[in-house]
Design a protein around this motif. Structure first.
Motif, PDB file in Angstrom:
ATOM      1  N   MET A   1       0.855  -1.194   0.000  1.00 40.02           N
ATOM      2  CA  MET A   1       0.000   0.000   0.000  1.00 40.02           C
ATOM      3  C   MET A   1       0.883   1.233   0.000  1.00 40.02           C
ATOM      4  O   MET A   1       1.893   1.264   0.661  1.00 40.02           O
ATOM      5  N   ASN A   2       0.485   2.259  -0.736  1.00 37.03           N
ATOM      6  CA  ASN A   2       1.390   3.361  -0.939  1.00 37.03           C
ATOM      7  C   ASN A   2       0.693   4.690  -0.625  1.00 37.03           C
ATOM      8  O   ASN A   2       0.588   5.557  -1.483  1.00 37.03           O
ATOM      9  N   ILE A   3       0.162   4.812   0.583  1.00 35.86           N
ATOM     10  CA  ILE A   3      -0.457   6.079   0.963  1.00 35.86           C
ATOM     11  C   ILE A   3       0.048   6.457   2.345  1.00 35.86           C
ATOM     12  O   ILE A   3       0.451   5.604   3.114  1.00 35.86           O
ATOM     13  N   ASP A   4       0.004   7.768   2.630  1.00 40.38           N
ATOM     14  CA  ASP A   4       0.646   8.137   3.887  1.00 40.38           C
ATOM     15  C   ASP A   4      -0.243   7.845   5.098  1.00 40.38           C
ATOM     16  O   ASP A   4      -1.467   7.737   5.011  1.00 40.38           O
ATOM     17  N   THR A  86     -12.097  -7.017   4.881  1.00 38.50           N
ATOM     18  CA  THR A  86     -12.000  -8.361   4.295  1.00 38.50           C
ATOM     19  C   THR A  86     -10.592  -8.933   4.423  1.00 38.50           C
ATOM     20  O   THR A  86     -10.406 -10.148   4.291  1.00 38.50           O
ATOM     21  N   GLY A  87      -9.620  -8.047   4.649  1.00 40.26           N
ATOM     22  CA  GLY A  87      -8.223  -8.505   4.694  1.00 40.26           C
ATOM     23  C   GLY A  87      -7.692  -8.897   3.326  1.00 40.26           C
ATOM     24  O   GLY A  87      -6.687  -9.593   3.212  1.00 40.26           O
ATOM     25  N   MET A  88      -8.350  -8.442   2.267  1.00 38.55           N
ATOM     26  CA  MET A  88      -7.965  -8.862   0.912  1.00 38.55           C
ATOM     27  C   MET A  88      -7.736  -7.664   0.007  1.00 38.55           C
ATOM     28  O   MET A  88      -8.434  -6.658   0.116  1.00 38.55           O
ATOM     29  N   GLY A  89      -6.796  -7.825  -0.918  1.00 39.12           N
ATOM     30  CA  GLY A  89      -6.687  -6.877  -2.018  1.00 39.12           C
ATOM     31  C   GLY A  89      -5.629  -5.814  -1.851  1.00 39.12           C
ATOM     32  O   GLY A  89      -4.889  -5.780  -0.872  1.00 39.12           O
ATOM     33  N   ASN A  90      -5.570  -4.938  -2.842  1.00 35.63           N
ATOM     34  CA  ASN A  90      -4.539  -3.913  -2.961  1.00 35.63           C
ATOM     35  C   ASN A  90      -5.225  -2.558  -3.100  1.00 35.63           C
ATOM     36  O   ASN A  90      -6.096  -2.381  -3.955  1.00 35.63           O
ATOM     37  N   TYR A  91      -4.827  -1.606  -2.264  1.00 36.32           N
ATOM     38  CA  TYR A  91      -5.514  -0.321  -2.195  1.00 36.32           C
ATOM     39  C   TYR A  91      -5.576   0.398  -3.549  1.00 36.32           C
ATOM     40  O   TYR A  91      -6.653   0.815  -3.986  1.00 36.32           O
ATOM     41  N   GLU A  92      -4.415   0.538  -4.206  1.00 35.41           N
ATOM     42  CA  GLU A  92      -4.388   1.283  -5.479  1.00 35.41           C
ATOM     43  C   GLU A  92      -5.324   0.617  -6.505  1.00 35.41           C
ATOM     44  O   GLU A  92      -6.006   1.295  -7.275  1.00 35.41           O
ATOM     45  N   LEU A  95      -8.986   1.244  -5.845  1.00 35.53           N
ATOM     46  CA  LEU A  95      -9.389   2.561  -6.373  1.00 35.53           C
ATOM     47  C   LEU A  95      -9.739   2.444  -7.856  1.00 35.53           C
ATOM     48  O   LEU A  95     -10.758   2.961  -8.314  1.00 35.53           O
ATOM     49  N   VAL A  96      -8.869   1.762  -8.601  1.00 37.34           N
ATOM     50  CA  VAL A  96      -9.099   1.605 -10.047  1.00 37.34           C
ATOM     51  C   VAL A  96     -10.422   0.886 -10.291  1.00 37.34           C
ATOM     52  O   VAL A  96     -11.245   1.297 -11.121  1.00 37.34           O
ATOM     53  N   LYS A  97     -10.659  -0.181  -9.542  1.00 36.66           N
ATOM     54  CA  LYS A  97     -11.854  -0.994  -9.773  1.00 36.66           C
ATOM     55  C   LYS A  97     -13.136  -0.236  -9.424  1.00 36.66           C
ATOM     56  O   LYS A  97     -14.129  -0.301 -10.157  1.00 36.66           O
ATOM     57  N   ASN A  98     -13.117   0.477  -8.307  1.00 35.25           N
ATOM     58  CA  ASN A  98     -14.319   1.225  -7.926  1.00 35.25           C
ATOM     59  C   ASN A  98     -14.594   2.361  -8.921  1.00 35.25           C
ATOM     60  O   ASN A  98     -15.746   2.597  -9.303  1.00 35.25           O
ATOM     61  N   ARG A  99     -13.505   3.020  -9.339  1.00 30.85           N
ATOM     62  CA  ARG A  99     -13.669   4.110 -10.322  1.00 30.85           C
ATOM     63  C   ARG A  99     -14.209   3.540 -11.632  1.00 30.85           C
ATOM     64  O   ARG A  99     -15.101   4.119 -12.268  1.00 30.85           O
ATOM     65  N   LEU A 100     -13.673   2.395 -12.010  1.00 29.80           N
ATOM     66  CA  LEU A 100     -14.115   1.727 -13.243  1.00 29.80           C
ATOM     67  C   LEU A 100     -15.611   1.405 -13.177  1.00 29.80           C
ATOM     68  O   LEU A 100     -16.363   1.675 -14.110  1.00 29.80           O
ATOM     69  N   ALA A 101     -16.035   0.834 -12.050  1.00 32.62           N
ATOM     70  CA  ALA A 101     -17.456   0.469 -11.912  1.00 32.62           C
ATOM     71  C   ALA A 101     -18.336   1.710 -12.034  1.00 32.62           C
ATOM     72  O   ALA A 101     -19.406   1.668 -12.654  1.00 32.62           O
ATOM     73  N   ALA A 102     -17.876   2.822 -11.472  1.00 30.21           N
ATOM     74  CA  ALA A 102     -18.689   4.047 -11.507  1.00 30.21           C
ATOM     75  C   ALA A 102     -18.723   4.678 -12.891  1.00 30.21           C
ATOM     76  O   ALA A 102     -19.730   5.270 -13.284  1.00 30.21           O
ATOM     77  N   THR A 103     -17.641   4.567 -13.644  1.00 31.77           N
ATOM     78  CA  THR A 103     -17.580   5.293 -14.916  1.00 31.77           C
ATOM     79  C   THR A 103     -18.005   4.450 -16.116  1.00 31.77           C
ATOM     80  O   THR A 103     -18.564   4.985 -17.076  1.00 31.77           O
ATOM     81  N   LYS A 104     -17.747   3.152 -16.094  1.00 30.99           N
ATOM     82  CA  LYS A 104     -17.957   2.371 -17.321  1.00 30.99           C
ATOM     83  C   LYS A 104     -19.090   1.353 -17.243  1.00 30.99           C
ATOM     84  O   LYS A 104     -19.197   0.471 -18.078  1.00 30.99           O
ATOM     85  N   THR A 105     -19.916   1.446 -16.194  1.00 32.99           N
ATOM     86  CA  THR A 105     -21.126   0.609 -16.170  1.00 32.99           C
ATOM     87  C   THR A 105     -22.216   1.356 -16.937  1.00 32.99           C
ATOM     88  O   THR A 105     -22.524   2.505 -16.607  1.00 32.99           O
ATOM     89  N   ASP A 267      -5.129  -6.354  -8.028  1.00 32.06           N
ATOM     90  CA  ASP A 267      -5.872  -6.533  -6.778  1.00 32.06           C
ATOM     91  C   ASP A 267      -5.522  -7.875  -6.121  1.00 32.06           C
ATOM     92  O   ASP A 267      -6.401  -8.584  -5.608  1.00 32.06           O
ATOM     93  N   ASN A 268      -4.215  -8.192  -6.156  1.00 34.12           N
ATOM     94  CA  ASN A 268      -3.715  -9.452  -5.581  1.00 34.12           C
ATOM     95  C   ASN A 268      -4.479 -10.678  -6.082  1.00 34.12           C
ATOM     96  O   ASN A 268      -4.739 -11.612  -5.336  1.00 34.12           O
ATOM     97  N   ASN A 269      -4.844 -10.608  -7.387  1.00 35.23           N
ATOM     98  CA  ASN A 269      -5.467 -11.758  -8.054  1.00 35.23           C
ATOM     99  C   ASN A 269      -6.916 -12.043  -7.623  1.00 35.23           C
ATOM    100  O   ASN A 269      -7.482 -13.095  -7.925  1.00 35.23           O
TER     101      ASN A 269
END
Ligand code: NAD
Length: 466
Positions: A1-4, A86-92, A95-105, A267-269
């Motif tokens: 994760m790469n945020i402060d 959930t203890g799963m996944g990658n933060y960055e 972000l991509v996946k949620n943004r994608l769902a909002a813009t391209k559905t 997203d860690n697969n």
């Protein structure tokens, strides 16, 4: 994760406050109900009121959903709190996946009308709502699925009762309540999107059996897909995958290696579409592995370490252990007592077709590589290890005949040629996105029209202007 750290702390506080607020809501406010029957009755009443709304209203409500998700603060904390809960996944990548769902559905533009005119008049065929839809959502993409299902189902004029995975309860409830706030501000009838404060299998069963729920949409593993298909109702099943990536000797091997590592580590697969095993023609294998390592793959060669990994991350080689699903490659290696570079993205190893890492849908960045003598053998093996899920497959090749052969034989809903898996859901590939990919029931990449009924309206005589 790469945020402060300060940002994380601020976000977490915000999440907890908002979740507490939604949990303390009086019954039914913000779409969250203590009782599943009450939730369904509210969604049914809302659907009746929704019939009085115009298409412009629906478009505005869809925009309200998109806007809520794309609000930077919301986007960050739903992504982060999903990982926390959930203890799963990658933060960055969240972000991509949620943004994608909002813009391209797709929204209401998906609902095209067919018209037939002639001497006998005008007939139109339109997409009409089912009514109340019961939607079951997974831990792996909890918010993404709620976002794309909400947009598609509301665009088609339905209301929706969500049954989230209990392990993604907090973030799912938070999102439902946030979407309700935004819909209310946009003037929507209350309770277009509802859920219950205690998601559970019992509540899901209640929802599936309720006569006012007219359609079921299950995004998850084989058990829930089978359950909705046995319900006696119209059901859409978006089930498990085990996507193979085939590489032949004609491929651009450097690019194939990068695409495969990019797709597998996304997203860690966790995505059901992500590369789960590689099948490569023997003559291209060494160079492929060499290039995968240049792109962040860490090769495990010692058979004893591979065995240790099998014991560590699987239940007797039959299914993944939940505590390793969606974890990073570095984390998994550390737990196996293996030191690896900081920038490790994927764990690779050579394996035979029968190996559990090839056969089992792991949903973690462990990627077995199997050699095949030639492209025909590689394609046949890919078909076998996909297990007839008809979900997703990739092929890296510049041979049109081989690409066509694999596309025909594997019969997957998504077939990506010469790209990473996520190109198949609209990231760097053409087409809309969805996080509900309906292979078993055949609707494919779902969108508003999937959640609608075809209805014919016939005007006898006139209206023919030719
Ligand atoms: P899961 O099957 O454990 O859970 C999915 C949902 O079904 C959850 O809400 C869960 O509570 C519910 N559920 C499961 N069994 C149930 C039962 N017997 N009765 C009632 N409810 C039940 O899946 P998961 O671990 O959350 O997600 C990962 C799985 O989902 C993987 O197999 C993945 O491939 C699949 N998936 C598929 C798609 C797709 O679009 N095809 C998308 C995401 C995930």
């Amino acid at each position: 994760m790469n945020i402060d750290a300060a940002l994380i702390e601020g976000i977490v506080k915000g999440v907890m406050r908002k979740i507490d607020e939604s949990e303390n809501n009086s019954a039914g406010s913000c779409g969250i109900f203590a009782d599943m029957n009450d939730a369904i009755e509210a969604a049914a009443a809302a659907q009746r009121r929704y019939l009085d709304c115009s298409m412009a209203d629906r478009a505005r409500f869809v925009e309200a959903i998109r806007g809520t998700v794309l609000n930077e603060e919301n986007l960050k904390f739903m992504s982060l709190s999903t990982i926390e809960e959930t203890g799963m996944g990658n933060y960055e990548h969240k972000l991509v996946k949620n943004r994608l769902a909002a813009t391209k559905t797709p929204g209401i533009e998906d609902l095209t009308t067919d018209a037939i005119t002639g001497d006998d008049g005008l007939t139109i065929v339109e997409y009409s709502p089912f009514g109340v839809i019961g939607a079951i959502t997974p831990t792996t993409n909890p918010t993404e699925t709620i976002i794309c299902n909400s947009i598609g189902m509301l665009a088609a004029g339905n209301t929706v009762v969500f049954s989230p995975h209990p392990r993604a309860k907090k973030v799912s409830l938070w999102l439902v309540s946030e979407l309700n706030r935004a819909l209310a501000a946009a003037g929507a009838p209350a309770n277009l999107i509802v859920t219950v404060s205690e998601p559970s299998i019992e509540n899901t069963n209640l929802m599936m059996a309720h006569p006012k729920v007219r359609m079921l949409v299950a995004t998850g593993g084989p058990a829930i897909v089978k359950t909705v298909l046995s319900s006696g109702k119209k059901a859409i099943g978006a089930g498990a995958g085990n996507p193979p990536a085939v590489v032949d000797e004609s491929a651009n091997i450097e690019k194939a290696a990068k695409d495969i590592v990019d797709g597998c580590s996304f997203d860690n697969n966790l995505p059901c579409i992500a590369e789960k095993e590689v099948i490569v023609v023997d003559s291209a294998a060494d160079y492929l592995i060499f290039n995968m390592k240049k792109n962040g793959a860490f090769e495990v060669k010692d058979p004893a370490v591979i065995e240790r990994l099998v014991g560590l991350v699987t239940k007797e080689g039959k299914s993944p252990k939940t505590e390793f699903v969606g974890k990073s490659a570095k984390y998994i290696l550390e737990k196996a007592g293996v030191e690896a570079p900081e920038d490790t993205r994927v764990i690779i190893m050579e394996a035979r077709e029968e190996h559990p890492f090839v056969q089992v849908e792991l949903m973690m960045p462990i990627l077995p590589i199997v050699r095949a003598d030639n492209v025909n053998e590689a394609i046949e093996m890919a078909v076998r290890v996909e297990h007839g899920n008809r979900h997703t497959a990739m092929m890296h090749s510049r041979n049109v005949d081989s690409l066509t052969k694999m596309a025909k034989l594997i019969q997957t809903t998504i077939f990506v040629k010469n790209g990473p898996s996520y190109a198949g859901i609209g990231v760097g590939g053409m087409g809309h996105t969805t996080f509900t990919i309906a292979g078993p029931t055949g609707e494919g990449l779902t969108s508003a029209k999937t959640f609608a009924r075809r209805r014919r309206c016939v005007l006898v005589g006139g209206m023919d202007i030719r």
